[in-house]
Design a protein around this motif. Structure first.
Motif, PDB file in Angstrom:
ATOM      1  N   LEU A 272       0.824  -1.215   0.000  1.00 15.19           N
ATOM      2  CA  LEU A 272       0.000   0.000   0.000  1.00 15.19           C
ATOM      3  C   LEU A 272       0.858   1.266   0.000  1.00 15.19           C
ATOM      4  N   ARG A 273       1.943   1.227   0.770  1.00 12.49           N
ATOM      5  CA  ARG A 273       2.820   2.398   0.863  1.00 12.49           C
ATOM      6  C   ARG A 273       3.362   2.776  -0.518  1.00 12.49           C
ATOM      7  N   ASN A 274       3.802   1.782  -1.268  1.00 11.83           N
ATOM      8  CA  ASN A 274       4.363   2.056  -2.594  1.00 11.83           C
ATOM      9  C   ASN A 274       3.307   2.543  -3.580  1.00 11.83           C
ATOM     10  N   LEU A 275       2.113   1.960  -3.525  1.00 13.33           N
ATOM     11  CA  LEU A 275       1.050   2.373  -4.447  1.00 13.33           C
ATOM     12  C   LEU A 275       0.578   3.797  -4.142  1.00 13.33           C
ATOM     13  N   ILE A 276       0.449   4.131  -2.855  1.00 11.02           N
ATOM     14  CA  ILE A 276       0.051   5.500  -2.488  1.00 11.02           C
ATOM     15  C   ILE A 276       1.143   6.487  -2.871  1.00 11.02           C
ATOM     16  N   ALA A 277       2.398   6.101  -2.626  1.00 12.92           N
ATOM     17  CA  ALA A 277       3.515   6.987  -2.971  1.00 12.92           C
ATOM     18  C   ALA A 277       3.535   7.299  -4.459  1.00 12.92           C
ATOM     19  N   ASN A 278       3.292   6.277  -5.297  1.00  8.21           N
ATOM     20  CA  ASN A 278       3.285   6.506  -6.749  1.00  8.21           C
ATOM     21  C   ASN A 278       2.124   7.396  -7.171  1.00  8.21           C
ATOM     22  N   ALA A 279       0.959   7.181  -6.551  1.00  7.63           N
ATOM     23  CA  ALA A 279      -0.207   8.006  -6.898  1.00  7.63           C
ATOM     24  C   ALA A 279       0.057   9.480  -6.577  1.00  7.63           C
ATOM     25  N   LEU A 280       0.752   9.737  -5.479  1.00  7.25           N
ATOM     26  CA  LEU A 280       1.087  11.116  -5.121  1.00  7.25           C
ATOM     27  C   LEU A 280       2.208  11.664  -6.009  1.00  7.25           C
ATOM     28  N   LYS A 281       3.174  10.818  -6.274  1.00 11.40           N
ATOM     29  CA  LYS A 281       4.368  11.260  -7.003  1.00 11.40           C
ATOM     30  C   LYS A 281       4.057  11.640  -8.446  1.00 11.40           C
ATOM     31  N   TYR A 282       3.221  10.846  -9.098  1.00  6.95           N
ATOM     32  CA  TYR A 282       2.992  11.045 -10.532  1.00  6.95           C
ATOM     33  C   TYR A 282       1.657  11.752 -10.807  1.00  6.95           C
ATOM     34  N   HIS A 283       1.407  12.815 -10.030  1.00  6.76           N
ATOM     35  CA  HIS A 283       0.190  13.602 -10.262  1.00  6.76           C
ATOM     36  C   HIS A 283       0.371  14.475 -11.498  1.00  6.76           C
ATOM     37  N   ALA A 284      -0.742  14.811 -12.114  1.00  6.40           N
ATOM     38  CA  ALA A 284      -0.706  15.625 -13.337  1.00  6.40           C
ATOM     39  C   ALA A 284      -0.720  17.108 -12.975  1.00  6.40           C
ATOM     40  N   GLN A 285       0.009  17.886 -13.761  1.00  8.26           N
ATOM     41  CA  GLN A 285       0.011  19.339 -13.567  1.00  8.26           C
ATOM     42  C   GLN A 285      -1.270  19.930 -14.149  1.00  8.26           C
ATOM     43  N   GLY A 286      -1.740  21.019 -13.541  1.00  4.77           N
ATOM     44  CA  GLY A 286      -2.893  21.714 -14.115  1.00  4.77           C
ATOM     45  C   GLY A 286      -4.191  21.429 -13.417  1.00  4.77           C
ATOM     46  N   HIS A 287      -4.272  20.365 -12.620  1.00  8.63           N
ATOM     47  CA  HIS A 287      -5.486  20.141 -11.831  1.00  8.63           C
ATOM     48  C   HIS A 287      -5.110  19.444 -10.524  1.00  8.63           C
ATOM     49  N   LEU A 288      -5.985  19.582  -9.536  1.00 13.49           N
ATOM     50  CA  LEU A 288      -5.694  19.038  -8.214  1.00 13.49           C
ATOM     51  C   LEU A 288      -5.712  17.503  -8.245  1.00 13.49           C
ATOM     52  N   PRO A 289      -4.734  16.894  -7.613  1.00 15.34           N
ATOM     53  CA  PRO A 289      -4.688  15.426  -7.588  1.00 15.34           C
ATOM     54  C   PRO A 289      -5.855  14.838  -6.794  1.00 15.34           C
ATOM     55  N   GLU A 290      -6.422  13.783  -7.333  1.00 12.18           N
ATOM     56  CA  GLU A 290      -7.484  13.053  -6.646  1.00 12.18           C
ATOM     57  C   GLU A 290      -7.076  11.584  -6.561  1.00 12.18           C
ATOM     58  N   ILE A 291      -7.047  11.081  -5.353  1.00 12.51           N
ATOM     59  CA  ILE A 291      -6.635   9.689  -5.132  1.00 12.51           C
ATOM     60  C   ILE A 291      -7.758   8.959  -4.410  1.00 12.51           C
ATOM     61  N   THR A 292      -8.112   7.797  -4.932  1.00 18.40           N
ATOM     62  CA  THR A 292      -9.199   7.004  -4.351  1.00 18.40           C
ATOM     63  C   THR A 292      -8.656   5.645  -3.921  1.00 18.40           C
ATOM     64  N   GLY A 311      -3.713  11.006 -12.265  1.00 20.46           N
ATOM     65  CA  GLY A 311      -2.392  11.515 -12.606  1.00 20.46           C
ATOM     66  C   GLY A 311      -2.043  11.401 -14.069  1.00 20.46           C
ATOM     67  N   ILE A 312      -0.754  11.330 -14.348  1.00 20.89           N
ATOM     68  CA  ILE A 312      -0.271  11.381 -15.742  1.00 20.89           C
ATOM     69  C   ILE A 312      -0.627  10.128 -16.526  1.00 20.89           C
ATOM     70  N   GLY A 313      -0.841   9.001 -15.836  1.00 18.31           N
ATOM     71  CA  GLY A 313      -1.218   7.770 -16.519  1.00 18.31           C
ATOM     72  C   GLY A 313      -0.082   7.185 -17.342  1.00 18.31           C
ATOM     73  N   MET A 314      -0.362   6.034 -17.960  1.00 16.81           N
ATOM     74  CA  MET A 314       0.650   5.326 -18.764  1.00 16.81           C
ATOM     75  C   MET A 314      -0.009   4.723 -19.993  1.00 16.81           C
ATOM     76  N   ASP A 315       0.791   4.542 -21.030  1.00 16.45           N
ATOM     77  CA  ASP A 315       0.362   3.811 -22.215  1.00 16.45           C
ATOM     78  C   ASP A 315       0.631   2.331 -21.946  1.00 16.45           C
ATOM     79  N   MET A 316      -0.402   1.587 -21.579  1.00 12.50           N
ATOM     80  CA  MET A 316      -0.214   0.206 -21.152  1.00 12.50           C
ATOM     81  C   MET A 316       0.364  -0.686 -22.243  1.00 12.50           C
ATOM     82  N   GLU A 317       0.016  -0.424 -23.497  1.00 12.64           N
ATOM     83  CA  GLU A 317       0.585  -1.229 -24.584  1.00 12.64           C
ATOM     84  C   GLU A 317       2.095  -1.062 -24.656  1.00 12.64           C
ATOM     85  N   ALA A 318       2.560   0.122 -24.311  1.00 10.84           N
ATOM     86  CA  ALA A 318       3.997   0.400 -24.414  1.00 10.84           C
ATOM     87  C   ALA A 318       4.775  -0.098 -23.196  1.00 10.84           C
TER      88      ALA A 318
END
Length: 375
Positions: A272-292, A311-318
């Protein structure tokens, strides 16, 4: 005179043959391995006492009956094939298993044709009971597998120390330096002291939990304990309080207060610590981060817990084929890191006999869902 010599020679030959036959029968009956003769249909013509002991079937029942019903179903086809090849071609050596009142017994068998001239009259066989040997081989394989798991856990333990402990240590050092420099106002100093105490307490808990895992694992046991999911989430969010405040993140928690599972606490918290840390770390610029953060029971005595963000998200195929690889980073421009977080998550989920799935889109966000056994 010549006739008497011939009679004497014949008697001597017959005596030698009788002695040879007696020797063969003595070997047949007293050999430590199972010895038998089968007709061309696979029916027992002769058996020594060891055949009866190995099979758990008396001589009267064996004689005239087929060997096939004695063979374990898994080995029956290959055993019949080896028997037929011994008739048609040459001696055959193979392993098989028989079903006995004592359980399954494994045999090392040699079959060879019994001939009269060019004609095969029967099949002669010797079977050695290798059940104890097979059991030792299974035990060795199990011990090897256990050692591999323990080695893997030790390696994960080392990486957790290098990765997970770095953040609370850095936070504690930061608060301590601020307090030492005396640059804080009175209310800020009080807050910094509280944050420092909370960080050190969290660090102490992590170290004690990890130590418990390794201490029990060294005894061949698992450090399983009851973990209240909502309490775990709440404690971890407190440890991220400064990061949450810095980026003004909105956190939504949907966890039933009564939800719990029996698991390795240190691993569960680390995941959980790592997943929460990533959600906070990779937030998108321009709008407030929302974590559920959500958790719910699933069919088959499972618990699902997810951490989603916008957040910024990822291209899963890549990235799908390297998402959980060691030292892999997907957005190094966003934050510093070693690329170990998701690798550790994946390894710990495996050690807990669980699964982790990911859904993500660039610019939309990501959701990591971990499914673990409740017990």
């Amino acid at each position: 005179m010549g006739h008497n010599i011939q009679n004497s020679t014949d008697e001597a030959r017959k005596k030698v043959l009788r002695e040879f036959e007696n020797l063969n029968m003595a070997l047949f009956h007293n050999h430590p391995d199972a010895i038998y003769m089968l007709d061309l249909e696979g029916r027992f013509l002769m058996v020594n006492e060891v055949v009866c002991q190995v099979s758990g079937v008396g001589r009267e029942l064996l004689l005239g009956s087929s060997f096939e019903p004695l063979i374990h179903l898994k080995y029956r086809a290959s055993t019949i094939e080896s028997f037929e090849m011994a008739i048609r071609e040459s001696p055959q050596r193979y392993e098989t298993a028989v079903i006995t009142p004592e359980g399954i017994k494994y045999l090392d068998v040699t079959n060879f044709p019994f001939r009269s001239g060019d004609q095969v009259l029967a099949v002669f066989g010797i079977a050695k009971d290798i059940t104890e040997k097979r059991q030792k081989e299974v035990e060795l394989r199990e011990q090897k597998a256990l050692l591999e798991v323990v080695h893997e856990e030790v390696e994960i333990f080392r990486k957790v120390i290098a990765h997970d402990l770095r953040k609370p240590v850095a936070n504690a050092l930061g608060f301590a330096r601020l307090l030492k420099e005396g640059v804080l106002a009175a209310d800020e100093e009080t807050e910094a002291k509280c944050l420092l105490l909370g960080t050190v307490e969290a660090l102490d808990t992590m170290v004690r939990d990890l130590n418990k895992v390794m201490a029990l694992r060294s005894k061949g046991e698992m450090a399983q304990e009851k973990v209240e999911v909502l309490k775990a989430v709440s404690e971890l969010l407190i440890s991220f309080e400064s990061e949450i405040n810095n980026i003004k993140a909105s956190i939504s928690v949907h966890v039933d207060p009564g939800l719990h599972l029996l698991t390795v606490k240190a691993y569960f918290y680390s995941i959980l610590r790592n997943l929460i840390a990533n959600a906070l770390k990779y937030h998108a610029q321009g709008h407030l981060p929302e974590i559920t953060i959500k958790a719910w029971p699933r069919e088959g005595s499972k618990l699902a817990i997810s951490v989603g963000d916008n957040g910024i998200g990822m291209d899963m195929e890549a990235v799908a084929d390297r998402l959980f690889k060691m030292h892999t980073r997907f957005a190094p421009h966003m934050a510093e890191g070693s690329g170990l977080g998701l690798y550790i998550v994946n390894q710990q989920v495996k050690l807990l006999n669980g699964t982790v799935t990911v859904s993500s889109e660039p610019g939309i966000g990501s959701e990591f869902t971990v499914c673990l056994p409740l017990n």
